[in-house]
Design a protein around this motif. Structure first.
Motif, PDB file in Angstrom:
ATOM      1  N   VAL A 342       0.843  -1.193   0.000  1.00 27.46           N
ATOM      2  CA  VAL A 342       0.000   0.000   0.000  1.00 27.46           C
ATOM      3  C   VAL A 342       0.881   1.246   0.000  1.00 27.46           C
ATOM      4  O   VAL A 342       1.816   1.365   0.814  1.00 27.46           O
ATOM      5  CB  VAL A 342      -0.955   0.013   1.208  1.00 27.46           C
ATOM      6  CG1 VAL A 342      -1.942   1.173   1.081  1.00 27.46           C
ATOM      7  CG2 VAL A 342      -1.713  -1.309   1.301  1.00 27.46           C
ATOM      8  N   VAL A 343       0.588   2.157  -0.907  1.00 26.88           N
ATOM      9  CA  VAL A 343       1.361   3.388  -1.092  1.00 26.88           C
ATOM     10  C   VAL A 343       0.459   4.584  -0.815  1.00 26.88           C
ATOM     11  O   VAL A 343      -0.694   4.627  -1.254  1.00 26.88           O
ATOM     12  CB  VAL A 343       1.913   3.464  -2.537  1.00 26.88           C
ATOM     13  CG1 VAL A 343       2.491   4.849  -2.824  1.00 26.88           C
ATOM     14  CG2 VAL A 343       2.968   2.389  -2.754  1.00 26.88           C
ATOM     15  N   THR A 344       0.975   5.558  -0.077  1.00 27.70           N
ATOM     16  CA  THR A 344       0.237   6.795   0.175  1.00 27.70           C
ATOM     17  C   THR A 344       0.975   7.964  -0.458  1.00 27.70           C
ATOM     18  O   THR A 344       2.208   8.036  -0.429  1.00 27.70           O
ATOM     19  CB  THR A 344       0.079   7.061   1.680  1.00 27.70           C
ATOM     20  OG1 THR A 344       1.362   7.006   2.312  1.00 27.70           O
ATOM     21  CG2 THR A 344      -0.828   6.029   2.324  1.00 27.70           C
ATOM     22  N   ILE A 345       0.189   8.894  -1.042  1.00 31.98           N
ATOM     23  CA  ILE A 345       0.794  10.066  -1.691  1.00 31.98           C
ATOM     24  C   ILE A 345       1.254  11.079  -0.646  1.00 31.98           C
ATOM     25  O   ILE A 345       2.341  11.658  -0.761  1.00 31.98           O
ATOM     26  CB  ILE A 345      -0.209  10.722  -2.659  1.00 31.98           C
ATOM     27  CG1 ILE A 345      -0.705   9.694  -3.699  1.00 31.98           C
ATOM     28  CG2 ILE A 345       0.426  11.933  -3.346  1.00 31.98           C
ATOM     29  CD1 ILE A 345       0.383   9.096  -4.545  1.00 31.98           C
ATOM     30  N   ARG A 389       2.919  -8.314  -5.460  1.00 37.26           N
ATOM     31  CA  ARG A 389       2.154  -8.646  -6.669  1.00 37.26           C
ATOM     32  C   ARG A 389       1.416  -7.426  -7.201  1.00 37.26           C
ATOM     33  O   ARG A 389       1.418  -7.180  -8.410  1.00 37.26           O
ATOM     34  CB  ARG A 389       1.166  -9.773  -6.346  1.00 37.26           C
ATOM     35  CG  ARG A 389       0.323 -10.222  -7.531  1.00 37.26           C
ATOM     36  CD  ARG A 389      -0.452 -11.499  -7.192  1.00 37.26           C
ATOM     37  NE  ARG A 389      -1.280 -11.337  -6.007  1.00 37.26           N
ATOM     38  CZ  ARG A 389      -2.511 -10.832  -6.015  1.00 37.26           C
ATOM     39  NH1 ARG A 389      -3.061 -10.427  -7.165  1.00 37.26           N
ATOM     40  NH2 ARG A 389      -3.218 -10.733  -4.907  1.00 37.26           N
ATOM     41  N   GLU A 390       0.799  -6.671  -6.307  1.00 38.05           N
ATOM     42  CA  GLU A 390       0.078  -5.465  -6.713  1.00 38.05           C
ATOM     43  C   GLU A 390       0.340  -4.346  -5.711  1.00 38.05           C
ATOM     44  O   GLU A 390       0.670  -4.588  -4.545  1.00 38.05           O
ATOM     45  CB  GLU A 390      -1.431  -5.724  -6.806  1.00 38.05           C
ATOM     46  CG  GLU A 390      -1.813  -6.670  -7.936  1.00 38.05           C
ATOM     47  CD  GLU A 390      -3.313  -6.763  -8.129  1.00 38.05           C
ATOM     48  OE1 GLU A 390      -3.771  -6.559  -9.258  1.00 38.05           O
ATOM     49  OE2 GLU A 390      -4.020  -7.036  -7.138  1.00 38.05           O
ATOM     50  N   VAL A 391       0.186  -3.107  -6.190  1.00 37.74           N
ATOM     51  CA  VAL A 391       0.333  -1.927  -5.338  1.00 37.74           C
ATOM     52  C   VAL A 391      -1.023  -1.226  -5.256  1.00 37.74           C
ATOM     53  O   VAL A 391      -1.697  -1.028  -6.273  1.00 37.74           O
ATOM     54  CB  VAL A 391       1.406  -0.966  -5.893  1.00 37.74           C
ATOM     55  CG1 VAL A 391       1.361   0.372  -5.167  1.00 37.74           C
ATOM     56  CG2 VAL A 391       2.789  -1.577  -5.764  1.00 37.74           C
ATOM     57  N   VAL A 392      -1.407  -0.874  -4.034  1.00 39.51           N
ATOM     58  CA  VAL A 392      -2.637  -0.110  -3.796  1.00 39.51           C
ATOM     59  C   VAL A 392      -2.223   1.330  -3.508  1.00 39.51           C
ATOM     60  O   VAL A 392      -1.511   1.596  -2.523  1.00 39.51           O
ATOM     61  CB  VAL A 392      -3.436  -0.685  -2.612  1.00 39.51           C
ATOM     62  CG1 VAL A 392      -4.679   0.162  -2.349  1.00 39.51           C
ATOM     63  CG2 VAL A 392      -3.818  -2.136  -2.877  1.00 39.51           C
TER      64      VAL A 392
END
Length: 423
Positions: A342-345, A389-392
């Motif tokens: 999980v990535v936050t701006i 596998r995936e980035v949120v």
């Protein structure tokens, strides 16, 4: 001070542990498919348990010592004595046959070399309380199926099978005195690594056999199973053993393993406690030592307990097997990464990040995120280094609209997903 692991012992960094778990998972899944139950025992046992099974000479190969209670103990070098002790304690009340398996870590103090360390993990599978050849065939089928689950088929491995009862009948018929059978077995056990002349010399000098008896013994190894039936099928003591072994192979064939097995009269297994069928599994190219070995051991339980039950089983170590799988490109190259990173701006999305991570984890997914707020580029680099596998992605605009952007790390494809549907 700087420390290293002891000689012959391994550290399992995440990628190494993932490879080990890949093997162990296949072992466990296969054993459970065949309705075997898992058990375990203590890593420390009375030294006498191993001496009773293998003789005093085994002590030099063990991690043995006197504990603080003045007891002579040893780290377990194998699992079968523990199995026999445990079944001897409660076996009378158990339904038969007993179908157990285990994956213990075992220890032996011996010279380290390719395929042999001072510790290893081993898959043990045993059937106790059934003397029909169907049990013998069943345990070999389990071993071959476990290898198949790891991608190793008939082109990769073969099981070489013999029967100690058949070999004994043939040697006695050839003139070997019964009190010299053990020495003769030891010479035969080395046949695949020595020349015929060296084997003859061992039989003559170590076993003290006359030249005509040596010739009779060596003649046994000129035949396959059909040849033995033609040459010795009318010998009273040999005929029933040939019939039993033939039924063993027929049983394996009906189970679908005919292409994986062959008769090899040189297989005797070094341990004295084997009483019937014996087998070893090798890679077809002959580059490595045996991957697996086992057989029937009907007398062991009575030797370490007051219970008499027939038994058959095998042990398969992880060291040689891992070498073979690695050579065939069948081991995972890295530890599995998280399902999502999980990535936050901005830092303002951090509370939402924690709620999203909790929801995904509750749904059974693995989730990582950078623990403190850093630039988006560094967060994506973190996701890549962890093989996510995936980035949120959670940004102010997305969170304001109640969505997240989910990006595939493999393809770069993106999609918007409502926050309340993540998980």
């Amino acid at each position: 001070m700087r420390f290293q692991s002891l000689p012959g012992f391994r550290d399992f960094f995440p990628a190494d542990f993932a490879a080990r778990q890949h093997i162990v998972s296949a072992w466990r899944d296969t054993a459970r498919k065949y309705a075997f139950e898992e058990y375990d025992g203590p890593p420390l046992e009375p030294l006498e348990l191993y001496v009773e099974k293998s003789g005093e000479e085994i002590v030099g190969q063990l991690y043995a010592f006197t504990d603080k209670g003045d007891r002579e103990v040893a780290l377990r070098p194998e699992m079968t004595p523990t199995l026999a002790r445990m079944v001897g304690e409660r076996g009378r009340a158990m339904p038969k046959p007993i179908r157990w398996f285990s994956v213990p870590q075992l220890f032996r103090y011996e010279r380290t070399q390719r395929g042999r360390l001072r510790e290893h993990f081993q898959w043990n599978v045993d059937i106790i309380g059934e003397d029909d050849v169907a049990a013998d065939a069943e345990v070999l089928a389990v071993a071959l199926d476990g290898l198949a689950a790891l991608g190793l088929g008939a082109d990769d491995v073969e099981a070489r099978v013999n029967d100690r009862r058949l070999l004994e009948a043939l040697l006695v018929h050839g003139g070997v005195p019964r009190d010299r059978l053990g020495t003769a077995y030891a010479a035969i056990d080395k046949m695949s690594r020595e020349t015929p002349d060296e084997t003859r010399q061992r039989l003559a000098e170590d076993a003290g056999l006359a030249a005509d008896v040596v010739g009779a013994v060596m003649a046994v190894f000129d035949h396959d199973l059909d040849g033995l039936e033609a040459a010795y099928g009318d010998v009273e003591a040999v005929a029933p053993e040939l019939a039993r072994l033939r039924r063993y192979f027929e049983t394996l064939a009906t189970m679908g393993w005919a292409d994986h097995v062959r008769f090899d009269p040189r297989i005797v297994r070094g341990l004295d406690y084997y009483t019937g069928t014996v087998f070893e599994i090798f890679d077809r190219q002959g580059e490595l030592r045996a991957i697996c070995g086992g057989g029937r051991y009907d007398d062991l339980l009575s030797a370490v307990s007051d219970l008499e039950l027939s038994a058959v089983g095998f042990g398969m170590g992880d060291v040689v097997l891992a070498e073979l799988l690695r050579a065939r490109g069948l081991l995972p190259e890295a530890a599995p990464g998280p399902d999502y990173h999980v990535v936050t701006i901005t830092d303002d999305e951090r509370p939402v990040l924690r709620r999203v991570a909790r929801r995904l984890r509750d749904a059974g997914h693995s989730v990582s995120y950078t623990l403190r707020q850093v630039g988006v580029g560094k967060q994506f680099k973190d996701a890549d280094s962890r093989n996510a596998r995936e980035v949120v992605v959670l940004g102010p605009d997305e969170v304001g609209r109640g969505v997240a952007v989910v990006r595939s790390m493999a393809t770069g494809d993106e999609r918007e997903v409502p926050l309340d549907e993540l998980g």
